[in-house]
Design a protein around this motif. Structure first.
Motif, PDB file in Angstrom:
ATOM      1  N   UNK A   1       0.849  -1.189   0.000  1.00 64.53           N
ATOM      2  CA  UNK A   1       0.000   0.000   0.000  1.00 64.53           C
ATOM      3  C   UNK A   1       0.887   1.241   0.000  1.00 64.53           C
ATOM      4  N   UNK A   2       0.609   2.158  -0.904  1.00 64.41           N
ATOM      5  CA  UNK A   2       1.337   3.435  -0.911  1.00 64.41           C
ATOM      6  C   UNK A   2       0.787   4.287   0.231  1.00 64.41           C
ATOM      7  N   UNK A   3       1.622   4.657   1.212  1.00 59.45           N
ATOM      8  CA  UNK A   3       1.114   5.398   2.377  1.00 59.45           C
ATOM      9  C   UNK A   3       0.712   6.823   2.020  1.00 59.45           C
ATOM     10  N   UNK A   4      -0.134   7.382   2.864  1.00 57.88           N
ATOM     11  CA  UNK A   4      -0.676   8.732   2.664  1.00 57.88           C
ATOM     12  C   UNK A   4      -0.215   9.630   3.813  1.00 57.88           C
ATOM     13  N   UNK A   5       0.369  10.757   3.467  1.00 56.91           N
ATOM     14  CA  UNK A   5       0.757  11.759   4.464  1.00 56.91           C
ATOM     15  C   UNK A   5      -0.024  13.038   4.171  1.00 56.91           C
ATOM     16  N   UNK A   6      -0.740  13.541   5.163  1.00 56.25           N
ATOM     17  CA  UNK A   6      -1.610  14.696   4.950  1.00 56.25           C
ATOM     18  C   UNK A   6      -1.679  15.508   6.234  1.00 56.25           C
ATOM     19  N   UNK A   7      -1.833  16.826   6.068  1.00 52.91           N
ATOM     20  CA  UNK A   7      -1.979  17.717   7.228  1.00 52.91           C
ATOM     21  C   UNK A   7      -3.056  18.746   6.931  1.00 52.91           C
ATOM     22  N   UNK A   8      -4.027  18.863   7.853  1.00 50.39           N
ATOM     23  CA  UNK A   8      -5.061  19.897   7.811  1.00 50.39           C
ATOM     24  C   UNK A   8      -5.052  20.602   9.164  1.00 50.39           C
ATOM     25  N   UNK A   9      -4.819  21.903   9.154  1.00 54.22           N
ATOM     26  CA  UNK A   9      -4.805  22.676  10.389  1.00 54.22           C
ATOM     27  C   UNK A   9      -5.571  23.970  10.177  1.00 54.22           C
ATOM     28  N   UNK A  10      -5.455  24.891  11.108  1.00 61.04           N
ATOM     29  CA  UNK A  10      -6.241  26.119  11.035  1.00 61.04           C
ATOM     30  C   UNK A  10      -5.893  26.964   9.805  1.00 61.04           C
TER      31      UNK A  10
END
Length: 820
Positions: free
Chosen positions: A341-350
């Motif tokens: 599985x190709x990993x997912x890196x994500x960031x959601x902030x203010x």
């Protein structure tokens, strides 16, 4: 709030539920699986996560935790509430085994209380039972005293029962003797085959006898074989004995019922207590199932924060990860390679709350969306999640999704109408603690109108301060995200050269749909593609072309940056080595000077003291000759032994006598010669009889001709070349350690102590040399060595973060360490 009601099915959480049920041992845990609910109570989520994480450690490292007899006795307890009703032996046996398992669990956790291990599970035990011992000991002792380990009432349950059973055994022994005698007599007469023996029919001992001889023994026929050739006969002379045994058995049954009735009455006041213990057993079964699933998913306990936040590294879709565990067979039936599985890196902030993902079809946009939704839902249901353990996860109050087609004939909803219905709910219910996920935003109608409506909805969602992820192909949404605070573009990476998706999310730039390139690869006629470009217009085509060119340039500059970074690290490393070497030499020089000064100071003090003593003794002896001479000699001896400089021992290289080849011939003026027995070579300047004037270097000497040997010009040239015999000092090669250092460390197959030692030496060298990133290969296995290494590395304040390597380069079997 969750929307829609089919959210679990759309995200795939119903499959997660089914896997949890399969991991449960009994219906007790399965009932808790059905009770799983989404919650935004961060304290409850944290407790559920820590309970599961503790049980994961038990499953991995503790082998003595009870793993059997998780029996569902709730129906038995319900029957026991009825006055005058007695539970059966089998029901009490189930209760006995279940309570024994509960007490074994309590004892296991109580032993770990000394080391303060598993605090959340110990707290659960205190809440689930009635203290450390669980159920009242008098009740468990009573059940143990009555029911044996075969599930039968013990002979010692009452004196009456013991007496009845002794009489039954005695009567059965007498009856068997009498029947054995009849059986032997019938066998001697040939009425019974030798391979037949006494048996039981209808609870009575009988004799098998051939059908043709059944009237030769007076008695009662109870049964016959299927062929009718054998009948089972009870001789008349044992009628009374069998009747006596049957009456004793009835009496035994009545006594057992009386004992079980009394035991049921004793159980009834403790039903609530036992119910709590069973509830604890159910929770343990449920938590164990979550821990087992976490091990299958390689899931971890992330850092939980009580606010909306998504800061994930190497997140993996749980169901996709499980499906890839088994290798896909090849066309010929042979086992193929296991996918990763190709990993997912994500960031959601203010600052960047809403992510707009674009890219080609089948590029992984929908999988990324479902990965975010399913993992967030699992976390807020109290389950460990598959991602890097240093990831941060927030808590959301609402979870809205619009994935798939909600077309409904019953409700007269088209595809686009169903999407608009969902958007209405999103706009009404969204707030700053909402996470929404929208797939194929704005599709289903005319693109120009759909894009405009989608942009307006996106603007409203952004005003609500909600968090979300949106998949789209619309250019106007990409432009809007680029210009609007709170929104950020993202792209699923695509190999434009080979026209293949990479399934990697890149945040910060929009993606191209690569529609023309994919159409060209499929083989669509070139003329059709060119006309499509003309119809689309130069502006849109140039936009797509620009995105493609930016992607290529990004890859080129990424490679250049990597090369520059390597060179900078090498330069920094060499500078660090030079600085360290210079500092060491300066310190050594200062130390030598300090030592010399200290020794000189002590010698001066001692010399002054001796001079003063000498003067004093001369004065005391009034300059007498002999004492004065003796004092002077002692002073001179001190000068020779203490104040004279130490001679330096210089090892001279031993001269190696060179071998010269003589050149035959007559010696004349200009000939090159060597003095016999010596290594000196010179040239004849003049001759006077038997003497010759020879120039050797800058010296001239007269030598007898018989002492000279003629040599060749080559030997003269070799012998007269200047040689640098000056001894050289050797220092540390500042590049040697850099050249020999490898930022990969392989500790597979090593024991824990050996691995930790090698990791320490490896990290120390890396810190000295200034390497910013290291790779430690520990293998996957059960994850024990990986956990040990990562826990140890957390003790280094210089370590900034740890993560799994890319799936193509080892995945969870390799830890990538980033230094500060």
């Amino acid at each position: 709030m969750l929307y829609p009601t089919t959210l679990e099915h759309k995200l795939g959480f119903d499959t997660i539920r089914q896997r949890l049920k399969e991991a449960c041992i009994s219906p007790l845990g399965q009932d808790y699986v059905d009770k799983i609910r989404f919650t935004d109570n961060s304290q409850l989520i944290d407790k559920l996560l820590r309970q599961t994480d503790e049980f994961r450690q038990i499953v991995q490292f503790e082998t003595d935790f009870p793993s059997s007899n998780y029996i569902d006795i709730r129906a038995h307890l319900s029957r026991a509430r009825v006055e005058g009703l007695a539970l059966s032996e089998a029901e009490f046996f189930d209760i006995k085994l279940a309570l024994r398992t509960v007490q074994d669990c309590f004892r296991f956790l109580a032993k770990r209380a000394e080391t303060n291990a598993f605090p959340y599970l110990r707290e659960l035990a205190q809440m689930g039972g009635t203290g450390a011992t669980g159920v009242d000991k008098k009740l468990t002792d009573a059940i143990e005293r009555v029911i044996d380990d075969r599930g039968l009432v013990r002979d010692s349950a009452s004196p009456e029962l013991a007496s009845i059973r002794r009489r039954i055994i005695s009567e059965q022994a007498n009856l068997r003797k009498r029947l054995d005698s009849i059986l032997r007599q019938a066998r001697q007469n040939g009425w019974i085959p030798d391979d037949l023996s006494l048996t039981v029919r209808g609870g009575r001992l009988v004799i098998p006898i051939a059908a043709e001889h059944k009237r030769k023994i007076k008695g009662f026929v109870h049964d016959e074989s299927q062929t009718g050739q054998t009948v089972f006969l009870e001789p008349a002379e044992v009628f009374d004995a069998n009747n006596e045994i049957r009456e004793l058995e009835y009496e035994e049954r009545r006594e057992i019922h009386r004992i079980l009735l009394a035991l049921t009455d004793q159980l009834r006041p403790h039903l609530e207590e036992v119910r709590k213990a069973v509830n604890f057993l159910a929770q343990i079964d449920f938590i164990r199932a979550k821990a087992k699933l976490a091990l299958q998913l390689d899931a971890v306990l992330p850092k939980l924060v009580d606010r909306p936040l998504i800061d994930w590294t190497n997140a993996r879709h749980p169901l996709l990860f499980l499906s890839f565990q088994k290798p896909v067979p090849n066309a010929d039936g042979s086992p193929g390679e296991r996918k990763s599985v190709v990993p997912l890196s994500v960031r959601l902030d203010e600052k960047a709350r809403i992510l707009i993902i674009s890219g080609p079809n089948a590029g992984g946009k929908s999988v990324a969306l479902k990965t975010i939704g399913l993992i967030q839902y699992m976390l807020q249901c109290g389950m460990l999640v598959p991602m890097a353990d240093f990831s941060e996860m927030g808590v959301f109050q609402n979870l809205f999704i619009d994935i798939g087609d909600e077309q409904s004939l019953e409700n007269d909803l088209s595809t686009y109408s169903s999407h608009l219905t969902a958007m209405k709910q999103f706009v009404i219910g969204a707030n700053k603690r909402t996470l929404f996920l929208i797939d194929e935003f704005g599709t289903g109608t005319e693109p120009g109108l759909g894009g405009a409506i989608a942009e307006s909805i996106l603007e409203e969602l952004n005003k609500s301060a909600a968090y979300g992820v949106i998949n789209t192909h619309y250019t106007n949404l990409k432009v809007f995200a680029d210009k609007t605070p709170g929104l950020v573009n993202g792209a699923m990476r695509f190999d434009g050269e080979h026209l293949e998706p990479l399934y990697q999310l890149e945040i910060g730039r929009p993606g191209s749909s690569f529609a023309f390139e994919i159409a060209q690869k499929i083989g669509l006629p070139k003329g059709v593609i060119e006309r499509a470009k003309e119809k689309l217009g130069n502006q849109q085509v140039n936009f797509e072309k620009l995105l493609k060119e930016l992607d290529i340039e990004r890859r080129v500059f990424a490679e250049k940056n990597l090369e520059i970074g390597i060179n900078q690290r090498k330069a920094a490393q060499q500078l660090a080595e030079y600085t360290a070497l210079k500092t060491r030499l300066d310190n050594e020089q200062k130390q030598l000077i300090n030592d010399a000064k200290q020794k000189a100071k002590s010698l001066v003090q001692e010399a002054n003291q001796r001079i003063e003593n000498t003067i004093r003794e001369i004065k005391e002896n009034k300059a007498e000759r002999e004492p004065t001479k003796q004092v002077r000699q002692e002073l001179e001896k001190f000068d020779r032994t203490q104040l004279q400089p130490e001679a330096l021992i210089v090892e001279k290289p031993q001269a190696v006598e060179d071998e010269f080849e003589t050149d035959g011939g007559v010696i004349g003026v200009g000939s090159y010669v060597r003095i016999a027995g010596q290594n000196a070579i010179g040239q004849v300047q003049s001759m006077r009889g038997k003497d010759a004037e020879v120039r050797i270097g800058d010296l001239k000497s007269n030598v007898k001709l018989n002492r000279l040997e003629k040599v060749s010009r080559k030997e003269f040239r070799n012998a007269t070349e200047k040689k640098d015999d000056t001894p050289r000092s050797r220092g540390m090669d500042i590049n040697e350690k850099m050249q020999n250092f490898n930022f990969n460390l392989d500790i597979r197959g090593k024991r824990g102590e050996e691995a930790i030692g090698e990791v320490d030496r490896f990290v120390d060298d890396a810190l000295m040399l200034g390497f910013p990133e290291l790779r430690i290969v520990h293998g996957k296995g059960d994850g024990i060595l990986r956990t040990l290494v990562r826990n140890h590395l957390r003790g280094y304040k210089q370590v900034a973060r740890m993560a799994d390597e890319h799936a193509d380069r080892g995945g969870a079997g390799v830890t990538v360490v980033t230094m500060k």
